[in-house]
Design a protein around this motif. Sequence first.
Motif, PDB file in Angstrom:
ATOM      1  N   UNK A  54      32.356  34.807  -7.006  1.00 51.73           N
ATOM      2  CA  UNK A  54      33.071  33.939  -7.331  1.00 51.73           C
ATOM      3  C   UNK A  54      34.687  33.682  -6.530  1.00 51.73           C
ATOM      4  N   UNK A  55      35.396  34.558  -7.211  1.00 46.97           N
ATOM      5  CA  UNK A  55      36.586  34.481  -6.755  1.00 46.97           C
ATOM      6  C   UNK A  55      36.762  34.733  -5.070  1.00 46.97           C
ATOM      7  N   UNK A  56      35.427  34.499  -4.777  1.00 52.36           N
ATOM      8  CA  UNK A  56      35.749  34.931  -2.994  1.00 52.36           C
ATOM      9  C   UNK A  56      35.163  33.682  -2.435  1.00 52.36           C
ATOM     10  N   UNK A  57      33.932  32.743  -3.488  1.00 54.16           N
ATOM     11  CA  UNK A  57      33.586  32.044  -2.813  1.00 54.16           C
ATOM     12  C   UNK A  57      34.396  31.017  -1.450  1.00 54.16           C
ATOM     13  N   UNK A  58      34.192  30.916  -0.712  1.00 49.81           N
ATOM     14  CA  UNK A  58      35.372  29.622  -0.152  1.00 49.81           C
ATOM     15  C   UNK A  58      34.337  28.383  -0.038  1.00 49.81           C
ATOM     16  N   UNK A  59      32.907  28.727  -0.613  1.00 45.22           N
ATOM     17  CA  UNK A  59      32.365  27.184  -0.190  1.00 45.22           C
ATOM     18  C   UNK A  59      32.457  25.738  -1.000  1.00 45.22           C
ATOM     19  N   UNK A  60      32.943  25.105  -0.540  1.00 41.37           N
ATOM     20  CA  UNK A  60      33.498  23.713  -0.852  1.00 41.37           C
ATOM     21  C   UNK A  60      32.165  22.943  -1.334  1.00 41.37           C
ATOM     22  N   UNK A  61      31.156  23.492  -1.176  1.00 42.19           N
ATOM     23  CA  UNK A  61      30.062  22.569  -2.155  1.00 42.19           C
ATOM     24  C   UNK A  61      29.421  23.200  -3.408  1.00 42.19           C
TER      25      UNK A  61
ATOM     26  N   UNK B 154      28.423  21.815  -6.468  1.00 41.74           N
ATOM     27  CA  UNK B 154      27.297  21.495  -6.909  1.00 41.74           C
ATOM     28  C   UNK B 154      26.737  22.798  -6.611  1.00 41.74           C
ATOM     29  N   UNK B 155      26.746  23.240  -5.769  1.00 34.63           N
ATOM     30  CA  UNK B 155      25.417  24.150  -5.262  1.00 34.63           C
ATOM     31  C   UNK B 155      24.527  25.444  -6.581  1.00 34.63           C
ATOM     32  N   UNK B 156      23.931  24.888  -6.722  1.00 37.43           N
ATOM     33  CA  UNK B 156      23.136  26.022  -7.829  1.00 37.43           C
ATOM     34  C   UNK B 156      23.138  27.462  -7.610  1.00 37.43           C
ATOM     35  N   UNK B 157      23.557  27.817  -5.843  1.00 35.56           N
ATOM     36  CA  UNK B 157      23.296  29.113  -5.431  1.00 35.56           C
ATOM     37  C   UNK B 157      24.800  29.403  -5.731  1.00 35.56           C
ATOM     38  N   UNK B 158      26.293  28.712  -5.922  1.00 38.99           N
ATOM     39  CA  UNK B 158      27.063  29.599  -6.028  1.00 38.99           C
ATOM     40  C   UNK B 158      27.398  30.554  -6.754  1.00 38.99           C
ATOM     41  N   UNK B 159      28.390  32.017  -6.249  1.00 41.55           N
ATOM     42  CA  UNK B 159      28.306  32.573  -6.785  1.00 41.55           C
ATOM     43  C   UNK B 159      27.228  33.940  -6.882  1.00 41.55           C
ATOM     44  N   UNK B 160      26.009  33.081  -6.522  1.00 41.84           N
ATOM     45  CA  UNK B 160      24.613  34.349  -6.435  1.00 41.84           C
ATOM     46  C   UNK B 160      24.824  34.034  -4.911  1.00 41.84           C
ATOM     47  N   UNK B 161      25.433  35.227  -4.642  1.00 45.25           N
ATOM     48  CA  UNK B 161      25.585  35.898  -3.013  1.00 45.25           C
ATOM     49  C   UNK B 161      23.825  36.051  -2.341  1.00 45.25           C
TER      50      UNK B 161
ATOM     51  N   UNK C 161      20.922  29.852   9.368  1.00 45.14           N
ATOM     52  CA  UNK C 161      21.750  29.614   9.195  1.00 45.14           C
ATOM     53  C   UNK C 161      22.630  30.788   8.183  1.00 45.14           C
ATOM     54  N   UNK C 162      24.259  30.943   8.069  1.00 49.81           N
ATOM     55  CA  UNK C 162      24.811  31.569   7.267  1.00 49.81           C
ATOM     56  C   UNK C 162      25.822  30.776   6.035  1.00 49.81           C
ATOM     57  N   UNK C 163      25.732  31.834   5.113  1.00 48.76           N
ATOM     58  CA  UNK C 163      26.484  30.992   4.142  1.00 48.76           C
ATOM     59  C   UNK C 163      28.372  30.831   4.908  1.00 48.76           C
TER      60      UNK C 163
ATOM     61  N   UNK D 108      38.197  25.571   7.542  1.00 49.54           N
ATOM     62  CA  UNK D 108      38.496  24.221   8.122  1.00 49.54           C
ATOM     63  C   UNK D 108      36.503  23.750   8.620  1.00 49.54           C
ATOM     64  N   UNK D 109      36.077  25.094   9.534  1.00 52.68           N
ATOM     65  CA  UNK D 109      34.894  24.985   9.417  1.00 52.68           C
ATOM     66  C   UNK D 109      33.030  24.670   8.683  1.00 52.68           C
ATOM     67  N   UNK D 110      33.810  25.290   7.440  1.00 49.39           N
ATOM     68  CA  UNK D 110      32.886  25.308   6.159  1.00 49.39           C
ATOM     69  C   UNK D 110      32.942  24.083   6.045  1.00 49.39           C
ATOM     70  N   UNK D 111      33.687  23.593   5.851  1.00 43.08           N
ATOM     71  CA  UNK D 111      33.919  21.945   5.418  1.00 43.08           C
ATOM     72  C   UNK D 111      33.024  21.051   5.641  1.00 43.08           C
ATOM     73  N   UNK D 112      32.945  21.479   7.251  1.00 33.32           N
ATOM     74  CA  UNK D 112      31.817  20.175   7.987  1.00 33.32           C
ATOM     75  C   UNK D 112      30.100  20.705   7.690  1.00 33.32           C
ATOM     76  N   UNK D 113      29.872  22.324   6.694  1.00 33.37           N
ATOM     77  CA  UNK D 113      28.449  22.482   6.180  1.00 33.37           C
ATOM     78  C   UNK D 113      27.585  21.551   7.044  1.00 33.37           C
TER      79      UNK D 113
END
Length: 66
Positions: free
Chosen positions: A10-17, A19-26, A38-40, A47-52
């Motif tokens: 999670x220290x390295x995760x830039x995902x802005x979603x 509530x995702x249950x996979x967050x931190x579970x690479x 797709x890619x994670x 800025x591109x990540x935030x477009x989902x």
Amino acid sequence: MDCQNKNKNLDFCNCSYSSCPRKGLCCECLRYHLSQEELPACFFPDDAEKTYDRSIKHYLSIKGSK
Ligand code: SF4
């Protein structure tokens, strides 16, 4: 089995979603997005990540513009 690296990941995760249950579970995150062709989030700048838009096409368009 619980992931023992979740907090470290999670220290390295830039995902802005957040509530995702996979967050931190690479491994689950990567498996899910590859199954969708797709890619994670961590492949994308913030800025591109935030477009989902996690499509490979979007990734290549970013890489091609550099
Ligand atoms: S990149 Fe996708 S699977 Fe990974 S934490 Fe974010 S929304 Fe969830």
